[in-house]
Design a protein around this motif. Structure first.
Motif, PDB file in Angstrom:
ATOM      1  N   UNK A  75       0.834  -1.198   0.000  1.00 49.24           N
ATOM      2  CA  UNK A  75       0.000   0.000   0.000  1.00 49.24           C
ATOM      3  C   UNK A  75       0.874   1.256   0.000  1.00 49.24           C
ATOM      4  N   UNK A  76       0.518   2.267  -0.771  1.00 51.23           N
ATOM      5  CA  UNK A  76       1.293   3.514  -0.750  1.00 51.23           C
ATOM      6  C   UNK A  76       1.132   4.231   0.590  1.00 51.23           C
TER       7      UNK A  76
ATOM      8  N   UNK B 270      -5.158   9.269  -1.216  1.00 48.00           N
ATOM      9  CA  UNK B 270      -6.486   9.307  -0.599  1.00 48.00           C
ATOM     10  C   UNK B 270      -7.134   7.929  -0.692  1.00 48.00           C
ATOM     11  N   UNK B 271      -6.805   7.091   0.258  1.00 50.38           N
ATOM     12  CA  UNK B 271      -7.335   5.726   0.266  1.00 50.38           C
ATOM     13  C   UNK B 271      -7.516   5.251   1.711  1.00 50.38           C
ATOM     14  N   UNK B 272      -8.342   4.223   1.874  1.00 50.69           N
ATOM     15  CA  UNK B 272      -8.488   3.529   3.151  1.00 50.69           C
ATOM     16  C   UNK B 272      -8.545   2.032   2.869  1.00 50.69           C
ATOM     17  N   UNK B 273      -8.329   1.235   3.897  1.00 51.65           N
ATOM     18  CA  UNK B 273      -8.448  -0.219   3.779  1.00 51.65           C
ATOM     19  C   UNK B 273      -9.205  -0.742   4.993  1.00 51.65           C
TER      20      UNK B 273
ATOM     21  N   UNK C 159       4.866   1.259   8.833  1.00 50.97           N
ATOM     22  CA  UNK C 159       4.792   1.937   7.544  1.00 50.97           C
ATOM     23  C   UNK C 159       4.018   3.249   7.627  1.00 50.97           C
ATOM     24  N   UNK C 160       3.557   3.579   8.824  1.00 51.04           N
ATOM     25  CA  UNK C 160       2.837   4.829   9.058  1.00 51.04           C
ATOM     26  C   UNK C 160       1.564   4.924   8.217  1.00 51.04           C
ATOM     27  N   UNK C 161       0.861   3.791   8.104  1.00 49.15           N
ATOM     28  CA  UNK C 161      -0.426   3.792   7.408  1.00 49.15           C
ATOM     29  C   UNK C 161      -1.545   3.342   8.347  1.00 49.15           C
TER      30      UNK C 161
END
Length: 338
Positions: free
Chosen positions: A193-194, A198-201, A220-222
C-alpha cells in the motif's frame, strides 16, 4: 435422508461457510442433518433445523479421533443416520473409522490443495464412496493421492441482496475479507500500500497474525488508513462489498475462494492473486498478480487509486448458485445410498 456432516470446527473460514450453507439448505429440503465439530464463532449461523454436537474432531491425535469415531458410530446405530460427509483430513479419518464400526458409507469433500503430502494421509479419501473437489484446480493438484472416485462440484452461494455501486466521492475504499493468516497474503498487501494518497483499507476478519499485521501498519505509518474490524457476519461482509471500491485478494493458496466468489456476484472490482482456482474462476491469468510480489501489487494498487479500473474482470455466471450445488450433492448422497 439422515446425514452427519463432520468438520474440524466452526471458526472463521471457507470450509465453515460451505458446511453451514450446505447443511442449512439440506435441512430446508427436509433432510435430518447433524453437524459435528469442535464449535466456534460461526456455529450460531446454523439453522435451527440443523443439530450441532461438539466433539474434538479438530485434534490431530489418533486416539482422540478413534474416540470420536466410536461416539459417532453409536449415534449412527442408535439414531439411524445413513451417511457421513467429512470435510478436511482429520474428519476424513474419523468418518472412515466410524463407517467401519457402523456400516454407514461416507464421502469426503476436498476443499484445498494440501500440497505434496505423504500418500498414506489420504487413504480415507481413496476408500470413500466419493470425493468431491471444490474446484478443478484442487482435483488436478491432488490426482496423485486421490483415487478415481472424484467429482468436481463448485461451491455455490445464495443470491446476494445487494449489488456494488462505485463510491461517489473519495477516498478509494479498499477491502480485505478473510482469516488473518500468512497464506491469505494480507501482510504483502499492507507492505504494497502507498504511504500517501487518498485511500483507506477495511479489514474484515480475525486470525493468528492480527498483531503482526497491525505492527506492519504502524511501521509503515499507514495505521490511520487501515481499519481492523475483526470478524463480522456474512450480511455485513456483503454490505462492505457493495459500498467499497475494490477487494484485495492476495492469497497464496485457495481451494474454491468463497470470498472472491461473493465479490464476483456482488460486482465489486478485484485485484487478485495468480493462483489456479482464481485463474479458473476468471477464465484467464491476464491481470492476475504473483502472490508475494510486493512491487507488482504496489503497482496495481497505485494504478487503481489513479483510475479505479481493475486489471481483471470476472463473469458473474462463473459462480454457481447454492441451489445448483446442493442439487448435485443431494444426487450423490442418493447414488451412494442406492
Amino acid at each position: 435422508m439422515k446425514i452427519i456432516e463432520i468438520l474440524p470446527e466452526l471458526e472463521i473460514g471457507g470450509v465453515e461457510r460451505h458446511v453451514i450453507d450446505l447443511s442449512n439448505e439440506l435441512a430446508e429440503r427436509g433432510h435430518d442433518v447433524l453437524v459435528v465439530s469442535a464449535g466456534g464463532q460461526m456455529q450460531a449461523q446454523l439453522s435451527k433445523k440443523v443439530e450441532h454436537r461438539s466433539l474434538p474432531v479438530h485434534k490431530k491425535n489418533p486416539f482422540t479421533g478413534w474416540f470420536c469415531a466410536k461416539k459417532i458410530s453409536k449415534w449412527i446405530k442408535n439414531e439411524k443416520y445413513q451417511l457421513l460427509h467429512a470435510h478436511s483430513r482429520v474428519p476424513a479419518w474419523i468418518a472412515d473409522w466410524a463407517s467401519g464400526m457402523s456400516g454407514a458409507p461416507y464421502l469426503v469433500t476436498a476443499h484445498v490443495d494440501f500440497g505434496n503430502k505423504s500418500r498414506w494421509i489420504y487413504r480415507p479419501y481413496r476408500e470413500a464412496a466419493r470425493v468431491i473437489c471444490v474446484s478443478q484446480a484442487v482435483c488436478n493438484a491432488m490426482k496423485n493421492v486421490f483415487s478415481n472416485n472424484t467429482e468436481v462440484i463448485l461451491n455455490g452461494l445464495d443470491t446476494p441482496s445487494v449489488t456494488w455501486s462505485k463510491p461517489d466521492k473519495p477516498p478509494v475504499k479498499f477491502l480485505f475479507v478473510g482469516r488473518l493468516s500468512e497464506v491469505k497474503g494480507l501482510q504483502d498487501a499492507l507492505r504494497a500500500m502507498p504511504q500517501s494518497g487518498d485511500w483507506t483499507l477495511d479489514v474484515l476478519g480475525d486470525g493468528p497474525i492480527m498483531d503482526e499485521l497491525k505492527k506492519i501498519t504502524q511501521e509503515r505509518d499507514i495505521n490511520e488508513k487501515v481499519y481492523f474490524h475483526g470478524y463480522v457476519d456474512s450480511k455485513v461482509v456483503d454490505e462492505y462489498m457493495s459500498l467499497s471500491s475494490c477487494l484485495l485478494f492476495p492469497s497464496y493458496t485457495e481451494g474454491m475462494p468463497l470470498t472472491l466468489a461473493r465479490a464476483v456476484q456482488i460486482g465489486i472490482p478485484v485485484i487478485a492473486s495468480n493462483i489456479e482456482p482464481v485463474a479458473e474462476m476468471a477464465g484467464s491469468r491476464d491481470g492476475l498478480l504473483t502472490p508475494g510480489d510486493i512491487n507488482a501489487w504496489g503497482g496495481a494498487i497505485r494504478d487503481f487509486i489513479s483510475n479505479e479500473t481493475p486489471q481483471v474482470r470476472f463473469e458473474p455466471d462463473s459462480v454457481p448458485t447454492l441451489a445448483k450445488m446442493v442439487d448435485r450433492v443431494e444426487e450423490i448422497y442418493r447414488e451412494i445410498l442406492e
